[in-house]
Scaffold this active site. Sequence first.
Site, short mmCIF file in Angstrom:
data_model
loop_
_atom_site.label_atom_id
_atom_site.label_comp_id
_atom_site.label_asym_id
_atom_site.label_seq_id
_atom_site.Cartn_x
_atom_site.Cartn_y
_atom_site.Cartn_z
CB CYS A 1 -0.93 -0.02 1.22
SG CYS A 1 -1.98 1.43 1.34
CB CYS B 1 -0.64 2.44 4.00
SG CYS B 1 -2.20 1.91 3.32
CG ASP B 2 3.11 1.11 4.59
OD1 ASP B 2 2.73 1.65 5.64
OD2 ASP B 2 2.84 -0.05 4.28
C1 LIG Z 1 0.08 -4.27 5.31
C2 LIG Z 1 -1.04 -3.26 5.23
C3 LIG Z 1 -0.86 -1.99 5.76
C4 LIG Z 1 -1.87 -1.06 5.69
N1 LIG Z 1 -1.66 0.17 6.25
C5 LIG Z 1 -2.66 1.08 6.24
C6 LIG Z 1 -2.48 2.36 6.83
O1 LIG Z 1 -1.41 2.68 7.36
N2 LIG Z 1 -3.54 3.22 6.80
C7 LIG Z 1 -4.72 2.91 6.21
O2 LIG Z 1 -5.65 3.73 6.23
N3 LIG Z 1 -4.91 1.71 5.63
C8 LIG Z 1 -3.92 0.80 5.62
N4 LIG Z 1 -4.10 -0.41 5.01
C9 LIG Z 1 -5.38 -0.69 4.35
C10 LIG Z 1 -6.43 -1.03 5.41
O3 LIG Z 1 -5.93 -2.07 6.22
C11 LIG Z 1 -7.74 -1.47 4.75
O4 LIG Z 1 -8.20 -0.44 3.90
C12 LIG Z 1 -8.81 -1.73 5.81
O5 LIG Z 1 -8.36 -2.68 6.75
C13 LIG Z 1 -10.10 -2.23 5.18
O6 LIG Z 1 -10.98 -2.49 6.20
P1 LIG Z 1 -12.23 -3.46 6.03
O7 LIG Z 1 -12.95 -3.39 7.32
O8 LIG Z 1 -12.96 -3.15 4.80
O9 LIG Z 1 -11.64 -4.92 5.80
P2 LIG Z 1 -10.43 -5.76 6.39
O10 LIG Z 1 -9.55 -4.99 7.28
O11 LIG Z 1 -9.85 -6.44 5.21
O12 LIG Z 1 -11.18 -6.84 7.29
C14 LIG Z 1 -11.95 -7.85 6.72
C15 LIG Z 1 -12.51 -8.72 7.83
O13 LIG Z 1 -13.43 -9.64 7.27
C16 LIG Z 1 -13.25 -10.91 7.85
N5 LIG Z 1 -13.78 -11.92 6.93
C17 LIG Z 1 -13.41 -12.19 5.64
N6 LIG Z 1 -14.18 -13.20 5.15
C18 LIG Z 1 -15.05 -13.53 6.15
C19 LIG Z 1 -16.09 -14.50 6.27
N7 LIG Z 1 -16.42 -15.32 5.26
N8 LIG Z 1 -16.76 -14.58 7.44
C20 LIG Z 1 -16.47 -13.74 8.47
N9 LIG Z 1 -15.51 -12.81 8.41
C21 LIG Z 1 -14.80 -12.71 7.26
C22 LIG Z 1 -11.74 -10.99 8.10
O14 LIG Z 1 -11.45 -11.96 9.10
C23 LIG Z 1 -11.48 -9.56 8.58
O15 LIG Z 1 -11.75 -9.45 9.95
C24 LIG Z 1 -3.10 -1.38 5.07
C25 LIG Z 1 -3.28 -2.66 4.53
C26 LIG Z 1 -2.28 -3.60 4.60
C27 LIG Z 1 -2.50 -4.98 4.04
#
Ligand SMILES: Cc1cc2nc3c(=O)[nH]c(=O)nc-3n(C[C@H](O)[C@H](O)[C@H](O)COP(=O)(O)OP(=O)(O)OC[C@H]3O[C@@H](n4cnc5c(N)ncnc54)[C@H](O)[C@@H]3O)c2cc1C
Length: 320
Positions: free
Chosen positions: A138, A141-142
């Site tokens: 990302c 992010c980084d």
């Molecule tokens: C290494 C890394 C660093 C990052 N750093 C940043 C940063 O510094 N700042 C920033 O703003 N963003 C950052 N991001 C991006 C950020 O993490 C994502 O945009 C954000 O987490 C998305 O949130 P979300 O709730 O949509 O999904 P996610 O965080 O992807 O969470 C998805 C959830 O769904 C659950 N899930 C999936 N399938 C199922 C299922 N069938 N049943 C039940 N649960 C399920 C998973 O277990 C998880 O808990 C980073 C991403 C990565 C990978």
Amino acid sequence: MSQEIEHVQCLIIGSGPAGYTAAIYAARADLKPVMYTGMEPGGQLTQTTEVDNFPGYPSGITGPEMMEDLRKQAERFGTDIRFGYVSEVDFLSVPRKVIVDDIKTITADTVIISTGATAKWLGLPSEQKYNGFGVSACAVCDGFFFKGQDVAIVGAGDTAAEEATYLAKLCRKVYMLVRRDEFRASKAMVHRVMNTPNIEVIYNTETQEIIGNGKNVTAVRVLNNQTNEESDIPVEGFFVAIGHKPNTDIFKGWLDMDETGYLKTIPGSTKTNVEGVFAAGDVQDHYYRQAVTAAGSGCMAALDAERYLAAKEDEVKMVS
Ligand SMILES: Cc1cc2nc3c(=O)[nH]c(=O)nc-3n(C[C@H](O)[C@H](O)[C@H](O)COP(=O)(O)OP(=O)(O)OC[C@H]3O[C@@H](n4cnc5c(N)ncnc54)[C@H](O)[C@@H]3O)c2cc1C
């Protein structure tokens, strides 16, 4: 043996920033939300170290700590958080039906899907070793951590081109590693890359290994797939931009998706094509993919769910 079916008003699938924010709002609206965390409680941010761009943390915070704070906040208002994986759904049935861990059936008046997306990686052991220590998926992010330094980015699509130009504003030099002899990105994006003086595009190039000193990345070893020559490019950061896979397999056939599997929502809302089913966070957003935007749409999903239930209640009152 028949199993007891549990009914809930609001079921939240996924425990990233979108899911927890939806839970905070739904719990405060007295929807008594039940959340299933999935296999990655806390979501993608649990894979990272510093999060410096989420509002409200002036000194930054680690991803796992931030997600722990969100979990506590959701619990404080009464969210029932359970470890479990949604393995199947039936969105034709009313109320909506969801199977957890292949065995437990839950019916729900409203469902908020916040299952996120998973970054695609090259699959190199050294990539995992230095993930968070110079390797990132990302740039937004980084990228900041590599201000004034040299970095490489792998990818050839629109996202890779966008991220390369983003990095070019912060970094001294950006090496863009393209596997074939051409981009997959749109002409406009390629034009932007080509007109950025500190981006050097290296075609026909495959990443062999991320090299480091045990703590940080120091170089990337690449292979020219035409000449078979190997070389090391000194860099402090290595960005992987080869795409994301939305976690939507279980919704195939039930919900409208785009060609890459992201859930479609009605613009300006979190409503899917199925009444009472809402989608928030990265699972419906291939463009911004940030914690704060995921959290924002989680809030929207809870408000949409609450208003949907209120409208249903009004309908019942009008009939009786
Ligand atoms: C290494 C890394 C660093 C990052 N750093 C940043 C940063 O510094 N700042 C920033 O703003 N963003 C950052 N991001 C991006 C950020 O993490 C994502 O945009 C954000 O987490 C998305 O949130 P979300 O709730 O949509 O999904 P996610 O965080 O992807 O969470 C998805 C959830 O769904 C659950 N899930 C999936 N399938 C199922 C299922 N069938 N049943 C039940 N649960 C399920 C998973 O277990 C998880 O808990 C980073 C991403 C990565 C990978």
